[in-house]
Design a protein around this motif. Structure first.
Motif, PDB file in Angstrom:
ATOM      1  N   PHE A 128       0.861  -1.276  -0.099  1.00 39.06           N
ATOM      2  CA  PHE A 128       0.010  -0.112  -0.030  1.00 39.06           C
ATOM      3  C   PHE A 128       0.924   1.123   0.009  1.00 39.06           C
ATOM      4  CE2 PHE A 128      -2.826  -3.046   2.416  1.00 39.06           C
ATOM      5  CZ  PHE A 128      -3.863  -3.109   1.227  1.00 39.06           C
ATOM      6  N   ILE A 129       0.654   2.354  -0.738  1.00 33.65           N
ATOM      7  CA  ILE A 129       1.095   3.616  -0.945  1.00 33.65           C
ATOM      8  C   ILE A 129       0.330   4.638  -0.831  1.00 33.65           C
ATOM      9  CG2 ILE A 129       2.524   4.942  -2.262  1.00 33.65           C
ATOM     10  CD1 ILE A 129       3.960   2.545  -3.628  1.00 33.65           C
ATOM     11  N   ASP A 130       0.419   5.472   0.193  1.00 32.67           N
ATOM     12  CA  ASP A 130      -0.474   6.688   0.418  1.00 32.67           C
ATOM     13  C   ASP A 130      -1.773   6.012   0.632  1.00 32.67           C
ATOM     14  OD1 ASP A 130      -0.996   9.242   0.653  1.00 32.67           O
ATOM     15  OD2 ASP A 130      -1.719   9.379  -1.418  1.00 32.67           O
ATOM     16  N   ILE A 131      -2.034   5.313   1.697  1.00 33.15           N
ATOM     17  CA  ILE A 131      -3.296   4.658   1.968  1.00 33.15           C
ATOM     18  C   ILE A 131      -4.178   5.273   3.196  1.00 33.15           C
ATOM     19  CG2 ILE A 131      -2.299   3.161   3.284  1.00 33.15           C
ATOM     20  CD1 ILE A 131      -4.499   1.245   2.597  1.00 33.15           C
ATOM     21  N   ASN A 132      -5.317   5.537   3.003  1.00 32.80           N
ATOM     22  CA  ASN A 132      -5.828   6.086   4.272  1.00 32.80           C
ATOM     23  C   ASN A 132      -6.190   4.881   5.347  1.00 32.80           C
ATOM     24  OD1 ASN A 132      -8.631   6.665   5.889  1.00 32.80           O
ATOM     25  ND2 ASN A 132      -8.196   8.277   4.751  1.00 32.80           N
ATOM     26  N   PRO A 133      -5.846   5.446   6.551  1.00 35.01           N
ATOM     27  CA  PRO A 133      -5.774   4.370   7.902  1.00 35.01           C
ATOM     28  C   PRO A 133      -7.191   3.577   7.719  1.00 35.01           C
ATOM     29  CG  PRO A 133      -5.243   6.552   8.651  1.00 35.01           C
ATOM     30  CD  PRO A 133      -5.401   6.815   6.914  1.00 35.01           C
ATOM     31  N   SER A 134      -8.258   3.950   7.424  1.00 28.50           N
ATOM     32  CA  SER A 134      -9.466   3.492   7.510  1.00 28.50           C
ATOM     33  C   SER A 134      -9.417   2.381   6.401  1.00 28.50           C
ATOM     34  CB  SER A 134     -10.473   4.334   7.240  1.00 28.50           C
ATOM     35  OG  SER A 134     -10.654   4.884   5.997  1.00 28.50           O
ATOM     36  N   SER A 135      -8.887   2.524   5.262  1.00 33.17           N
ATOM     37  CA  SER A 135      -8.850   1.688   4.269  1.00 33.17           C
ATOM     38  C   SER A 135      -7.811   0.356   4.782  1.00 33.17           C
ATOM     39  CB  SER A 135      -8.185   2.249   2.834  1.00 33.17           C
ATOM     40  OG  SER A 135      -9.066   3.078   2.549  1.00 33.17           O
ATOM     41  N   LEU A 136      -6.709   0.547   5.523  1.00 31.72           N
ATOM     42  CA  LEU A 136      -5.845  -0.420   6.084  1.00 31.72           C
ATOM     43  C   LEU A 136      -6.746  -1.135   7.343  1.00 31.72           C
ATOM     44  CD1 LEU A 136      -3.224  -1.892   6.316  1.00 31.72           C
ATOM     45  CD2 LEU A 136      -2.429  -0.139   7.744  1.00 31.72           C
ATOM     46  N   PHE A 137      -7.579  -0.548   7.958  1.00 30.41           N
ATOM     47  CA  PHE A 137      -8.431  -1.202   8.903  1.00 30.41           C
ATOM     48  C   PHE A 137      -9.330  -2.093   8.409  1.00 30.41           C
ATOM     49  CE2 PHE A 137     -12.432  -0.676  11.130  1.00 30.41           C
ATOM     50  CZ  PHE A 137     -12.121  -1.225  12.425  1.00 30.41           C
ATOM     51  N   THR A 138     -10.028  -1.725   7.216  1.00 33.78           N
ATOM     52  CA  THR A 138     -10.991  -2.551   6.494  1.00 33.78           C
ATOM     53  C   THR A 138     -10.139  -3.705   6.171  1.00 33.78           C
ATOM     54  OG1 THR A 138     -12.295  -0.519   5.736  1.00 33.78           O
ATOM     55  CG2 THR A 138     -12.249  -2.772   4.601  1.00 33.78           C
ATOM     56  N   GLU A 139      -9.051  -3.571   5.556  1.00 30.10           N
ATOM     57  CA  GLU A 139      -8.306  -4.960   5.061  1.00 30.10           C
ATOM     58  C   GLU A 139      -8.257  -5.890   6.298  1.00 30.10           C
ATOM     59  OE1 GLU A 139      -6.026  -7.396   2.491  1.00 30.10           O
ATOM     60  OE2 GLU A 139      -7.613  -5.556   1.970  1.00 30.10           O
ATOM     61  N   VAL A 140      -7.686  -5.379   7.418  1.00 27.99           N
ATOM     62  CA  VAL A 140      -7.421  -6.193   8.384  1.00 27.99           C
ATOM     63  C   VAL A 140      -8.494  -7.064   8.992  1.00 27.99           C
ATOM     64  CG1 VAL A 140      -6.579  -6.305  10.820  1.00 27.99           C
ATOM     65  CG2 VAL A 140      -5.332  -4.807   9.353  1.00 27.99           C
ATOM     66  N   MET A 141      -9.889  -6.059   9.073  1.00 31.42           N
ATOM     67  CA  MET A 141     -11.104  -6.613   9.469  1.00 31.42           C
ATOM     68  C   MET A 141     -11.564  -7.944   8.479  1.00 31.42           C
ATOM     69  SD  MET A 141     -12.006  -5.443  12.331  1.00 31.42           S
ATOM     70  CE  MET A 141     -10.255  -5.424  12.599  1.00 31.42           C
ATOM     71  N   SER A 142     -11.397  -7.421   7.249  1.00 30.40           N
ATOM     72  CA  SER A 142     -11.858  -8.738   6.092  1.00 30.40           C
ATOM     73  C   SER A 142     -10.994  -9.848   6.388  1.00 30.40           C
ATOM     74  CB  SER A 142     -11.675  -8.144   4.745  1.00 30.40           C
ATOM     75  OG  SER A 142     -12.482  -6.790   4.545  1.00 30.40           O
ATOM     76  N   GLN A 143      -9.565  -9.844   6.567  1.00 30.57           N
ATOM     77  CA  GLN A 143      -8.986 -10.892   6.593  1.00 30.57           C
ATOM     78  C   GLN A 143      -9.043 -11.433   7.800  1.00 30.57           C
ATOM     79  OE1 GLN A 143      -5.032 -11.159   5.046  1.00 30.57           O
ATOM     80  NE2 GLN A 143      -5.053  -9.448   3.963  1.00 30.57           N
ATOM     81  N   ALA A 144      -9.563 -11.096   8.914  1.00 34.44           N
ATOM     82  CA  ALA A 144      -9.598 -11.516  10.282  1.00 34.44           C
ATOM     83  C   ALA A 144     -11.132 -12.042  10.242  1.00 34.44           C
ATOM     84  CB  ALA A 144      -9.243 -10.591  11.378  1.00 34.44           C
ATOM     85  N   ALA A 145     -12.053 -12.140   9.347  1.00 36.31           N
ATOM     86  CA  ALA A 145     -13.369 -12.495   9.298  1.00 36.31           C
ATOM     87  C   ALA A 145     -14.041 -11.914  10.327  1.00 36.31           C
ATOM     88  CB  ALA A 145     -13.429 -13.905   9.459  1.00 36.31           C
ATOM     89  N   VAL A 146     -13.897 -10.429  10.824  1.00 34.21           N
ATOM     90  CA  VAL A 146     -14.636  -9.778  11.395  1.00 34.21           C
ATOM     91  C   VAL A 146     -15.720  -9.005  10.525  1.00 34.21           C
ATOM     92  CG1 VAL A 146     -14.876  -7.544  13.078  1.00 34.21           C
ATOM     93  CG2 VAL A 146     -12.921  -9.002  12.974  1.00 34.21           C
TER      94      VAL A 146
END
Length: 236
Positions: A128-146
């Motif tokens: 990721f380059i120049d990414i909004n923190p909420s987008s990275l948060f969404t990526e984590v939630m998706s991979q953690a099946a939340v």
């Protein structure tokens, strides 16, 4: 003042919570907000259930809830006060611990919220380059099946982010520390990422017009970086 009524439900059958409040002897809920100074941690609930009839004994084939007393069942705790119902906890059962003490038979039930999925998941992300923190948060939630999560509008941009087989918990800690954000799961089971100004401008919870008439004779307060979530104004 009227006391609240507590409702404890367990999802023995998918989509339907069975009310087991009458069998609850006591319960305790622990939840902590992740901040710049506190890492993400699991919310937990501990219940003690009366078990004189052995209906909460998992291996009792004659029990009322057999064979549904297994880990992974959803647990929900609510409180009703003044005709309004409030969520207190939503999570999944970790284990049932039978205590066959003569005259005081009970079962201890441990449950954890969705943060447990985050702490037990390893993730690998794209570059990721120049990414909004909420987008990275969404990526984590998706991979953690939340499934239930939400993020405030965050103005910052993370210039670079890439993780290879890293605990999801560590990624979230990086996000929180990057913007001094707040992270936690609310009582209804939604993981929330808050901006660092959340709650700073809320209305006053209480106002004391004078020390003597309000029944106390001393007032102390502290000011430090670990207490910036509270806003206090004192006039004299």
């Amino acid at each position: 003042m009227a006391e609240p009524t507590y409702i404890v439900g367990m999802e023995f059958v998918a989509g339907s919570f069975t009310n087991i409040s009458s069998d609850v002897l006591r319960f305790n809920i622990q939840r902590q907000l992740a901040t710049l100074y506190e890492p993400p941690s699991e919310g937990r609930a501990l219940l003690e259930l009366a078990n004189e009839s052995a209906k909460f004994t998992p291996v009792n084939s004659q029990g009322q809830y057999y064979p549904n007393l297994i880990p992974g069942k959803q647990l929900r705790i609510q409180a009703t006060h003044s005709s309004s119902t409030y969520d207190l906890f939503l999570g999944k059962v970790d284990n049932f611990r039978v205590q066959p003490v003569l005259g005081a038979r009970s079962v201890l039930v441990d449950a954890r919220d969705s943060m447990s999925r985050v702490t037990g998941t390893f993730i690998t992300t794209s570059l990721f380059i120049d990414i909004n923190p909420s987008s990275l948060f969404t990526e984590v939630m998706s991979q953690a099946a939340v499934n239930s999560f939400a993020a405030d509008v965050l103005a910052e941009r993370i210039p670079f982010a890439w993780y290879d087989n890293v605990r999801a918990e560590e990624v979230l800690r990086d996000v929180v520390e990057y913007g001094a954000y707040l992270l936690g799961e609310d009582a209804s089971g939604t993981m929330r990422l808050r901006n660092r100004y959340f709650g700073l401008f809320a209305t006053a919870a209480n106002t004391f017009s004078s020390i003597g008439s309000d029944g106390f004779d001393q007032l102390n307060y502290g000011l430090g970086q670990t207490e910036i979530l509270n806003r206090v104004r004192i006039e004299g």
